[in-house]
Write an enzyme that holds these catalytic residues in place. Structure first.
Site, PDB file in Angstrom:
ATOM      1  N   SER A 156     -19.272   3.290  -0.195  1.00  0.00           N
ATOM      2  CA  SER A 156     -19.583   1.910   0.194  1.00  0.00           C
ATOM      3  C   SER A 156     -20.945   1.761   0.883  1.00  0.00           C
ATOM      4  O   SER A 156     -21.665   0.800   0.589  1.00  0.00           O
ATOM      5  CB  SER A 156     -18.468   1.346   1.078  1.00  0.00           C
ATOM      6  OG  SER A 156     -17.298   1.199   0.301  1.00  0.00           O
TER       7      SER A 156
ATOM      8  N   LYS B  65      -5.487  -1.054   5.636  1.00  0.00           N
ATOM      9  CA  LYS B  65      -5.568  -2.404   5.060  1.00  0.00           C
ATOM     10  C   LYS B  65      -4.462  -3.346   5.552  1.00  0.00           C
ATOM     11  O   LYS B  65      -4.684  -4.545   5.692  1.00  0.00           O
ATOM     12  CB  LYS B  65      -5.543  -2.327   3.524  1.00  0.00           C
ATOM     13  CG  LYS B  65      -6.824  -1.737   2.940  1.00  0.00           C
ATOM     14  CD  LYS B  65      -6.811  -1.765   1.424  1.00  0.00           C
ATOM     15  CE  LYS B  65      -7.997  -0.996   0.875  1.00  0.00           C
ATOM     16  NZ  LYS B  65      -8.067  -1.027  -0.586  1.00  0.00           N
TER      17      LYS B  65
ATOM     18  N   ASN C 254      -9.077  -6.021   2.863  1.00  0.00           N
ATOM     19  CA  ASN C 254     -10.123  -4.995   2.756  1.00  0.00           C
ATOM     20  C   ASN C 254     -11.462  -5.515   3.271  1.00  0.00           C
ATOM     21  O   ASN C 254     -12.443  -4.786   3.299  1.00  0.00           O
ATOM     22  CB  ASN C 254     -10.275  -4.496   1.310  1.00  0.00           C
ATOM     23  CG  ASN C 254     -11.004  -5.483   0.434  1.00  0.00           C
ATOM     24  OD1 ASN C 254     -11.012  -6.689   0.708  1.00  0.00           O
ATOM     25  ND2 ASN C 254     -11.618  -5.003  -0.633  1.00  0.00           N
TER      26      ASN C 254
ATOM     27  N   ALA D 255       3.967   0.644  -7.717  1.00  0.00           N
ATOM     28  CA  ALA D 255       4.435  -0.521  -6.960  1.00  0.00           C
ATOM     29  C   ALA D 255       4.183  -0.301  -5.469  1.00  0.00           C
ATOM     30  O   ALA D 255       4.911  -0.804  -4.617  1.00  0.00           O
ATOM     31  CB  ALA D 255       5.916  -0.763  -7.229  1.00  0.00           C
TER      32      ALA D 255
ATOM     33  N   ALA E 191      -1.540  -0.276  -3.439  1.00  0.00           N
ATOM     34  CA  ALA E 191      -2.646  -0.524  -4.379  1.00  0.00           C
ATOM     35  C   ALA E 191      -2.221  -1.528  -5.454  1.00  0.00           C
ATOM     36  O   ALA E 191      -2.985  -2.435  -5.811  1.00  0.00           O
ATOM     37  CB  ALA E 191      -3.089   0.793  -5.013  1.00  0.00           C
TER      38      ALA E 191
ATOM     39  N   MET F 207      -7.246   3.131 -11.299  1.00  0.00           N
ATOM     40  CA  MET F 207      -7.890   2.526 -10.132  1.00  0.00           C
ATOM     41  C   MET F 207      -8.539   3.562  -9.223  1.00  0.00           C
ATOM     42  O   MET F 207      -9.317   3.219  -8.330  1.00  0.00           O
ATOM     43  CB  MET F 207      -6.881   1.662  -9.361  1.00  0.00           C
ATOM     44  CG  MET F 207      -6.667   0.322 -10.055  1.00  0.00           C
ATOM     45  SD  MET F 207      -5.299  -0.675  -9.417  1.00  0.00           S
ATOM     46  CE  MET F 207      -5.658  -0.743  -7.676  1.00  0.00           C
TER      47      MET F 207
HETATM   48  P1  ATR Z   1      -1.100   3.299  -2.491  1.00  0.00           P
HETATM   49  O1  ATR Z   1      -1.576   2.597  -1.255  1.00  0.00           O
HETATM   50  O2  ATR Z   1      -2.083   4.248  -3.098  1.00  0.00           O
HETATM   51  O3  ATR Z   1      -0.513   2.365  -3.491  1.00  0.00           O
HETATM   52  P2  ATR Z   1       1.597   4.007  -1.811  1.00  0.00           P
HETATM   53  O4  ATR Z   1       1.851   2.640  -1.261  1.00  0.00           O
HETATM   54  O5  ATR Z   1       2.134   5.200  -1.099  1.00  0.00           O
HETATM   55  O6  ATR Z   1       0.060   4.288  -1.972  1.00  0.00           O
HETATM   56  O7  ATR Z   1       2.158   4.007  -3.321  1.00  0.00           O
HETATM   57  C1  ATR Z   1       2.024   5.103  -4.173  1.00  0.00           C
HETATM   58  C2  ATR Z   1       2.476   4.698  -5.556  1.00  0.00           C
HETATM   59  O8  ATR Z   1       2.245   5.781  -6.467  1.00  0.00           O
HETATM   60  C3  ATR Z   1       3.951   4.369  -5.670  1.00  0.00           C
HETATM   61  O9  ATR Z   1       4.134   3.422  -6.686  1.00  0.00           O
HETATM   62  C4  ATR Z   1       4.551   5.742  -6.073  1.00  0.00           C
HETATM   63  O10 ATR Z   1       5.796   5.662  -6.700  1.00  0.00           O
HETATM   64  P3  ATR Z   1       7.162   5.552  -5.802  1.00  0.00           P
HETATM   65  O11 ATR Z   1       7.190   4.156  -5.277  1.00  0.00           O
HETATM   66  O12 ATR Z   1       8.259   5.828  -6.757  1.00  0.00           O
HETATM   67  O13 ATR Z   1       7.024   6.589  -4.728  1.00  0.00           O
HETATM   68  C5  ATR Z   1       3.485   6.194  -7.026  1.00  0.00           C
HETATM   69  N1  ATR Z   1       3.434   7.650  -7.234  1.00  0.00           N
HETATM   70  C6  ATR Z   1       2.878   8.582  -6.430  1.00  0.00           C
HETATM   71  N2  ATR Z   1       2.971   9.817  -6.954  1.00  0.00           N
HETATM   72  C7  ATR Z   1       3.618   9.682  -8.146  1.00  0.00           C
HETATM   73  C8  ATR Z   1       4.004  10.572  -9.175  1.00  0.00           C
HETATM   74  N3  ATR Z   1       3.766  11.906  -9.105  1.00  0.00           N
HETATM   75  N4  ATR Z   1       4.650  10.076 -10.267  1.00  0.00           N
HETATM   76  C9  ATR Z   1       4.893   8.757 -10.359  1.00  0.00           C
HETATM   77  N5  ATR Z   1       4.542   7.847  -9.427  1.00  0.00           N
HETATM   78  C10 ATR Z   1       3.903   8.297  -8.335  1.00  0.00           C
END
Ligand code: ATR
Length: 274
Positions: A17, A66, A87, A128, A131, A220
């Site tokens: 940034s 955030k 953000n 979900a 992000a 992303m």
């Molecule tokens: P961020 O702020 O990056 O979105 P987060 O709120 O912790 O971080 O969310 C991580 C997301 O990546 C979730 O959708 C998670 O799935 P779960 O809700 O089932 O935990 C997903 N995720 C992370 N690692 C994963 C993996 N190895 N396979 C599938 N989904 C994954």
């Protein structure tokens, strides 16, 4: 006098940034500074307060602050409210104004830079978490024909869907929440990976058939060729990482602060080569 801005995160050393905003400032001839600031995990509010006292005009906020940034503000834009996270904070005489430019940055990168217009397309959003939540409303506002939210834990995708299903302006969009094993017989024009799986180099349990002909596969995350991107490439999809989104969300924040929109293409080339 030079106006002062910063990005706050933890970790923050990797942040691009400062480079991006320095390029925007030079291009638009704005007298401003922009630096990266590491806040302790339990010290976000204190860091913001100190910056306000030092006369800073605003900050960008990144992981993991955030949600806290949203709560700290006393005024919120509609898109910050939709995301429940911020953000971009602007310090005014009335207090702290929270905005969220992530979704707008993503939509602009897909629609404008990558020329895959979202309107009328079948769109799959993987993830979900925070992000995914942050970009959901702007994606809907771009009016895809279908938006499927797919997540490892189905419940989280369903909760996200419930929040939007009642919004009458999106009634014409086919909305669905599903788990990975329900993707077998579906294909999409745009697939966005908003999971954090790429951070640990984990592949997602997605079939190749989700990538329709001429599909755009968008991760992303930026700065690494994730297993998701490698799989999509293998199917012949057009593949993009999140660098364009990063630069476009920065351009949107810069526009809020300075009232002038920077041109992003040249900056994109420069940052890509750093
Ligand atoms: P961020 O702020 O990056 O979105 P987060 O709120 O912790 O971080 O969310 C991580 C997301 O990546 C979730 O959708 C998670 O799935 P779960 O809700 O089932 O935990 C997903 N995720 C992370 N690692 C994963 C993996 N190895 N396979 C599938 N989904 C994954």
């Amino acid at each position: 006098m030079t106006d002062k801005y910063a990005v706050i995160g933890n970790p923050i050393a990797h942040s691009k940034s400062p480079l991006i905003h320095a390029a925007f400032a030079k291009q638009t001839q704005q007298a401003m500074s922009y630096e990266a600031i590491l806040a302790p995990l339990d010290g976000f509010a204190a860091t913001v307060q100190a910056l306000i006292e030092q006369g800073y005009q605003g900050v960008n906020v990144t992981v993991p602050f955030k949600f806290e940034a949203f709560k700290l503000a006393n005024q919120h834009s509609e898109r910050a409210i939709a995301a429940g996270a911020a953000n971009t904070l602007t310090f005014t005489t009335q207090g702290i104004l929270a905005d969220n430019t992530d979704g707008a940055g993503l939509v602009r990168d897909i629609d404008h830079n990558l020329q895959h217009r979202i309107a009328g397309k079948r769109l799959l959003l993987l993830g979900a978490g925070g992000a995914a939540e942050g970009v959901l409303q702007p994606l809907l506002a771009a009016i895809p024909s279908t938006l499927v939210i797919c997540n490892r834990s189905l419940e989280k995708a369903q909760t996200m869907l419930k929040k939007i299903a009642s919004q009458t302006q999106y009634q014409l969009i086919h909305l669905q929440a599903c788990s990975f094993d329900e993707l077998q017989n579906q294909s999409f024009d745009i697939v966005i990976n908003a999971t954090s799986a790429g951070l640990s180099d984990s592949a997602l349990p997605i079939p190749d058939s989700i990538f329709a002909k001429n599909c755009l596969a968008y991760d992303m995350m930026y700065g690494r060729n994730t297993p998701f991107m490698q799989q999509a490439q293998h199917t012949g999809a057009t593949v993009a990482d999140g660098l364009g989104m990063l630069i476009e969300q920065a351009a949107e924040a810069f526009t809020i602060w300075r009232g002038v929109r920077p041109e992003t293409q040249a900056v994109m080339q420069r940052i890509r080569n750093v």
